[in-house]
Design a protein around this motif. Structure first.
Motif, PDB file in Angstrom:
ATOM      1  N   PRO A 158       0.835  -1.210   0.000  1.00 19.97           N
ATOM      2  CA  PRO A 158       0.000   0.000   0.000  1.00 19.97           C
ATOM      3  C   PRO A 158       0.870   1.261   0.000  1.00 19.97           C
ATOM      4  O   PRO A 158       0.901   2.017   0.968  1.00 19.97           O
ATOM      5  CB  PRO A 158      -0.807  -0.139   1.293  1.00 19.97           C
ATOM      6  CG  PRO A 158       0.124  -0.858   2.219  1.00 19.97           C
ATOM      7  CD  PRO A 158       0.896  -1.825   1.340  1.00 19.97           C
ATOM      8  N   ILE A 159       1.559   1.471  -1.104  1.00 17.53           N
ATOM      9  CA  ILE A 159       2.553   2.546  -1.158  1.00 17.53           C
ATOM     10  C   ILE A 159       1.921   3.922  -0.962  1.00 17.53           C
ATOM     11  O   ILE A 159       2.540   4.820  -0.364  1.00 17.53           O
ATOM     12  CB  ILE A 159       3.349   2.482  -2.483  1.00 17.53           C
ATOM     13  CG1 ILE A 159       4.513   3.483  -2.480  1.00 17.53           C
ATOM     14  CG2 ILE A 159       2.432   2.659  -3.670  1.00 17.53           C
ATOM     15  CD1 ILE A 159       5.547   3.249  -1.405  1.00 17.53           C
ATOM     16  N   ASP A 160       0.693   4.110  -1.442  1.00 15.52           N
ATOM     17  CA  ASP A 160       0.029   5.406  -1.235  1.00 15.52           C
ATOM     18  C   ASP A 160      -0.124   5.701   0.259  1.00 15.52           C
ATOM     19  O   ASP A 160       0.163   6.815   0.713  1.00 15.52           O
ATOM     20  CB  ASP A 160      -1.352   5.420  -1.899  1.00 15.52           C
ATOM     21  CG  ASP A 160      -1.270   5.434  -3.416  1.00 15.52           C
ATOM     22  OD1 ASP A 160      -0.290   5.986  -3.943  1.00 15.52           O
ATOM     23  OD2 ASP A 160      -2.173   4.890  -4.065  1.00 15.52           O
ATOM     24  N   ASP A 161      -0.551   4.707   1.020  1.00 15.91           N
ATOM     25  CA  ASP A 161      -0.736   4.879   2.465  1.00 15.91           C
ATOM     26  C   ASP A 161       0.603   5.132   3.151  1.00 15.91           C
ATOM     27  O   ASP A 161       0.714   6.028   4.000  1.00 15.91           O
ATOM     28  CB  ASP A 161      -1.375   3.626   3.074  1.00 15.91           C
ATOM     29  CG  ASP A 161      -2.705   3.278   2.434  1.00 15.91           C
ATOM     30  OD1 ASP A 161      -3.727   3.315   3.136  1.00 15.91           O
ATOM     31  OD2 ASP A 161      -2.720   2.951   1.239  1.00 15.91           O
ATOM     32  N   LEU A 162       1.607   4.347   2.795  1.00 17.70           N
ATOM     33  CA  LEU A 162       2.909   4.483   3.449  1.00 17.70           C
ATOM     34  C   LEU A 162       3.535   5.833   3.143  1.00 17.70           C
ATOM     35  O   LEU A 162       4.080   6.499   4.033  1.00 17.70           O
ATOM     36  CB  LEU A 162       3.838   3.351   3.007  1.00 17.70           C
ATOM     37  CG  LEU A 162       3.417   1.928   3.383  1.00 17.70           C
ATOM     38  CD1 LEU A 162       4.414   0.915   2.842  1.00 17.70           C
ATOM     39  CD2 LEU A 162       3.281   1.774   4.894  1.00 17.70           C
ATOM     40  N   ALA A 163       3.476   6.249   1.883  1.00 19.98           N
ATOM     41  CA  ALA A 163       4.068   7.526   1.498  1.00 19.98           C
ATOM     42  C   ALA A 163       3.336   8.695   2.147  1.00 19.98           C
ATOM     43  O   ALA A 163       3.941   9.730   2.463  1.00 19.98           O
ATOM     44  CB  ALA A 163       4.050   7.672  -0.018  1.00 19.98           C
ATOM     45  N   ARG A 164       2.049   8.523   2.375  1.00 17.30           N
ATOM     46  CA  ARG A 164       1.257   9.579   3.019  1.00 17.30           C
ATOM     47  C   ARG A 164       1.534   9.646   4.514  1.00 17.30           C
ATOM     48  O   ARG A 164       1.643  10.750   5.087  1.00 17.30           O
ATOM     49  CB  ARG A 164      -0.233   9.303   2.785  1.00 17.30           C
ATOM     50  CG  ARG A 164      -1.177  10.327   3.432  1.00 17.30           C
ATOM     51  CD  ARG A 164      -2.599   9.798   3.437  1.00 17.30           C
ATOM     52  NE  ARG A 164      -2.719   8.622   4.301  1.00 17.30           N
ATOM     53  CZ  ARG A 164      -3.500   7.574   4.013  1.00 17.30           C
ATOM     54  NH1 ARG A 164      -4.204   7.537   2.907  1.00 17.30           N
ATOM     55  NH2 ARG A 164      -3.562   6.555   4.868  1.00 17.30           N
ATOM     56  N   ASP A 165       1.679   8.502   5.147  1.00 18.44           N
ATOM     57  CA  ASP A 165       1.719   8.459   6.611  1.00 18.44           C
ATOM     58  C   ASP A 165       3.123   8.502   7.206  1.00 18.44           C
ATOM     59  O   ASP A 165       3.271   8.846   8.378  1.00 18.44           O
ATOM     60  CB  ASP A 165       1.011   7.202   7.105  1.00 18.44           C
ATOM     61  CG  ASP A 165      -0.473   7.189   6.755  1.00 18.44           C
ATOM     62  OD1 ASP A 165      -1.032   8.275   6.528  1.00 18.44           O
ATOM     63  OD2 ASP A 165      -1.053   6.088   6.701  1.00 18.44           O
ATOM     64  N   PHE A 166       4.146   8.141   6.427  1.00 18.14           N
ATOM     65  CA  PHE A 166       5.506   8.107   6.956  1.00 18.14           C
ATOM     66  C   PHE A 166       6.337   9.263   6.398  1.00 18.14           C
ATOM     67  O   PHE A 166       6.122   9.712   5.270  1.00 18.14           O
ATOM     68  CB  PHE A 166       6.190   6.782   6.631  1.00 18.14           C
ATOM     69  CG  PHE A 166       5.730   5.640   7.485  1.00 18.14           C
ATOM     70  CD1 PHE A 166       6.439   5.269   8.617  1.00 18.14           C
ATOM     71  CD2 PHE A 166       4.571   4.941   7.172  1.00 18.14           C
ATOM     72  CE1 PHE A 166       6.018   4.221   9.418  1.00 18.14           C
ATOM     73  CE2 PHE A 166       4.132   3.889   7.964  1.00 18.14           C
ATOM     74  CZ  PHE A 166       4.863   3.531   9.088  1.00 18.14           C
ATOM     75  N   ASP A 167       7.295   9.702   7.191  1.00 18.07           N
ATOM     76  CA  ASP A 167       8.195  10.754   6.723  1.00 18.07           C
ATOM     77  C   ASP A 167       9.057  10.263   5.568  1.00 18.07           C
ATOM     78  O   ASP A 167       9.297  10.983   4.602  1.00 18.07           O
ATOM     79  CB  ASP A 167       9.103  11.228   7.863  1.00 18.07           C
ATOM     80  CG  ASP A 167       8.333  11.850   9.020  1.00 18.07           C
ATOM     81  OD1 ASP A 167       7.224  12.367   8.769  1.00 18.07           O
ATOM     82  OD2 ASP A 167       8.833  11.799  10.157  1.00 18.07           O
ATOM     83  N   THR A 168       9.527   9.022   5.689  1.00 15.99           N
ATOM     84  CA  THR A 168      10.388   8.427   4.656  1.00 15.99           C
ATOM     85  C   THR A 168       9.997   6.972   4.438  1.00 15.99           C
ATOM     86  O   THR A 168       9.741   6.249   5.396  1.00 15.99           O
ATOM     87  CB  THR A 168      11.881   8.480   5.068  1.00 15.99           C
ATOM     88  OG1 THR A 168      12.252   9.835   5.324  1.00 15.99           O
ATOM     89  CG2 THR A 168      12.771   7.911   3.970  1.00 15.99           C
TER      90      THR A 168
END
Length: 254
Positions: free
Chosen positions: A78-88
């Motif tokens: 779920p790259i969209d979620d990870l990129a949205r929720d994490f700094d890096t």
């Protein structure tokens, strides 16, 4: 037409890939091609993989750095979620296809990093070192989450192939088992939240539902307890044969 597209993808990926990893491009292109052909059959597996990762990060107190081991085509991440929720977000794999790089660039993610790395630990083990393939993660600053995404069985497959090509007696007989166990040990030893999504077994089934072949993809190494289990139709009828299908058993835990 498909063969032309595969050739173009290979050619586009070649200059973007380190020399030591270029031999793996063909496998990645083949995976991309099969994923396209089997998109409908793989959709449920990919969604369940993404949901497992989402569940694993749902209650994290901090979302600074996330590392994806075996990021591949990103269809099961779920790259969209990870990129949205994490700094890096750090994506690690042997090869990052040009199509994946282009897609990420089009999305405009500025916090996603790509790293090429052999995560098997084979080279260090063959050099006489104790296998610690995930030891490098201790040097990742502000690490809050790591996921091994449908990678472990591929490590086993690659290690088995390399081990069988070695001169007799050069590597321990239990090389495959030890490197699979080292991956699991590396995950369990992390101080941050971690998630394992992996296929653990496969079965070859004919048109009448009779199972003709089964195998343990972890070579006898026990996986950690699973919070979710499902079946992945890796090769539906017609993909490899009109007479049989291949199904993998997948688990997820965190």
């Amino acid at each position: 037409m498909l063969m032309i597209t595969e050739a173009l993808l290979y050619a586009a990926t070649l200059p973007l890939t380190g020399k030591s990893y270029r031999k793996f491009i063909r496998y990645s292109v083949n995976l991309w091609s099969r994923a396209g052909r089997c998109a409908g059959d793989w959709a449920d597996h990919e969604e369940k993989s993404r949901n497992a990762i989402r569940a694993a990060v749902a209650d994290l107190r901090q979302n600074r750095t996330a590392v994806v081991l075996g990021s591949g085509l990103l269809r099961d991440v779920p790259i969209d979620d990870l990129a949205r929720d994490f700094d890096t977000v750090v994506l690690i794999d042997l090869v990052h296809l040009a199509s994946v790089r282009l897609w990420l660039a089009a999305k405009g993610y500025r916090n996603v990093r790509l790293i090429e790395r052999d995560l098997s630990g084979y080279d260090d083990f063959s050099a006489g070192q104790e296998p610690e393939p995930l030891g490098f993660l201790r040097g990742v600053p502000y690490l809050d989450f790591v996921v091994s995404a449908n990678l472990l069985s591929q490590i086993g497959r690659g290690v088995k192939r390399r081990h069988e090509a070695e001169a007799a007696g050069r590597m321990p007989e239990d090389t495959v088992e030890r490197l699979i166990a080292a991956h699991l040990s590396g995950l369990s030893g992390l101080s941050c939240r971690h998630c394992l999504v992996t296929d653990i077994a496969y079965a070859v089934i004919d048109r009448n539902g009779k199972t003709h072949e089964e195998a343990d993809l972890l070579h006898g190494v026990a996986p950690p307890p699973a919070k979710a289990v499902w079946t992945w139709p890796v090769a539906p009828l017609g993909e490899e044969s009109r007479d049989y299908r291949i199904e993998h058993k997948v688990i997820a835990g965190w």
